[in-house]
Design an enzyme around this catalytic site. Structure first.
Site, PDB file in Angstrom:
ATOM      1  CG  HIS A  92      -1.886   1.176   1.171  1.00 21.26           C
ATOM      2  ND1 HIS A  92      -1.515   2.441   1.579  1.00 21.26           N
ATOM      3  CD2 HIS A  92      -3.148   1.279   0.728  1.00 21.26           C
ATOM      4  CE1 HIS A  92      -2.531   3.264   1.393  1.00 21.26           C
ATOM      5  NE2 HIS A  92      -3.538   2.582   0.885  1.00 21.26           N
TER       6      HIS A  92
ATOM      7  CG  LEU B  17      -2.706  -9.092   5.678  1.00 21.78           C
ATOM      8  CD1 LEU B  17      -2.762  -8.760   7.156  1.00 21.78           C
ATOM      9  CD2 LEU B  17      -2.231 -10.519   5.462  1.00 21.78           C
TER      10      LEU B  17
ATOM     11  N   GLY C  94     -10.074  -5.888  -1.002  1.00 24.60           N
ATOM     12  CA  GLY C  94     -10.704  -4.584  -0.846  1.00 24.60           C
ATOM     13  C   GLY C  94     -10.594  -3.849  -2.157  1.00 24.60           C
TER      14      GLY C  94
ATOM     15  CG  HIS D 244      -6.280  -0.174  -1.712  1.00 28.61           C
ATOM     16  ND1 HIS D 244      -6.644   1.012  -2.298  1.00 28.61           N
ATOM     17  CD2 HIS D 244      -6.113   0.100  -0.393  1.00 28.61           C
ATOM     18  CE1 HIS D 244      -6.689   1.973  -1.389  1.00 28.61           C
ATOM     19  NE2 HIS D 244      -6.374   1.440  -0.226  1.00 28.61           N
TER      20      HIS D 244
END
Lengths: 119, 119
Positions: B9, B72, B75, B77
């Site tokens: 990220h 993890l 989502g 992203h």
């Protein structure tokens, strides 16, 4: 009796939180002999929060709780927030609570990455 | 030549970004035969961003790049942002770029969690 408390960050996106709860259930299928009780909990944004998760473990009969931070990076959450919340909780119980290194610190992470990369 | 691009990220905390860069280096020691070039990159907040990371791989001679999302949770992203950026980049190159499932989707994640919990 040993309990395991998986601690994730928590998300505004409910599906992400549900993934963590599902992971705790799958982990119980896998490690139920070692940890008869396994729950998911969250640092923020989702229920149960860490103290409630610890309480759920104790209510289920845990005499020892292992806290596993489901985080990739060493950061404030891993280094300060989670230990601080656990320390506060320790002052309210005689149950043994210990925190194992966060997920990203595992030497097995390289194995996992190598496996995913090979897909 | 196969290259691997680890995509994290990105954090305002430089130490977290540095951990990802170190992880890419360790992964190269581990998987250098399969992926002669391995770089870290970031969705935001840190350098190199994903397109720059892809460009680094290509500049190093990659004819195929495997993108590994170091995330993890499933989502936005993972589901939209990273595929969108990669798709835009694909339009600028003839190099083959494929995205493997994000880290958290691996079935080996349970093994890793079980190993960490047992510490």
């Amino acid at each position: 009796m040993n309990a395991l408390l998986l601690v994730a960050h928590g998300s505004r996106r409910q599906q992400s939180n549900e993934e963590v709860r599902e992971l705790a259930k799958m982990l119980h299928v896998r490690c139920g002999d070692r940890f008869p009780v396994i729950h998911a909990s969250f640092l923020e944004l989702a229920d149960p929060l860490i103290p409630d998760g610890l309480q759920k473990c104790i209510a289920a009969g845990a005499t020892k709780v292992t806290v596993l931070p489901y985080f990739l990076n060493t950061g404030r959450h891993v280094a300060e927030d989670i230990p601080g919340i656990v320390e506060d909780f320790r002052n309210t119980t005689s149950v043994e609570i210990n925190i194992v290194p966060h997920l990203g610190a595992s030497e097995m992470m390289l194995d996992l990455l190598a496996s995913v990369a090979a897909q």
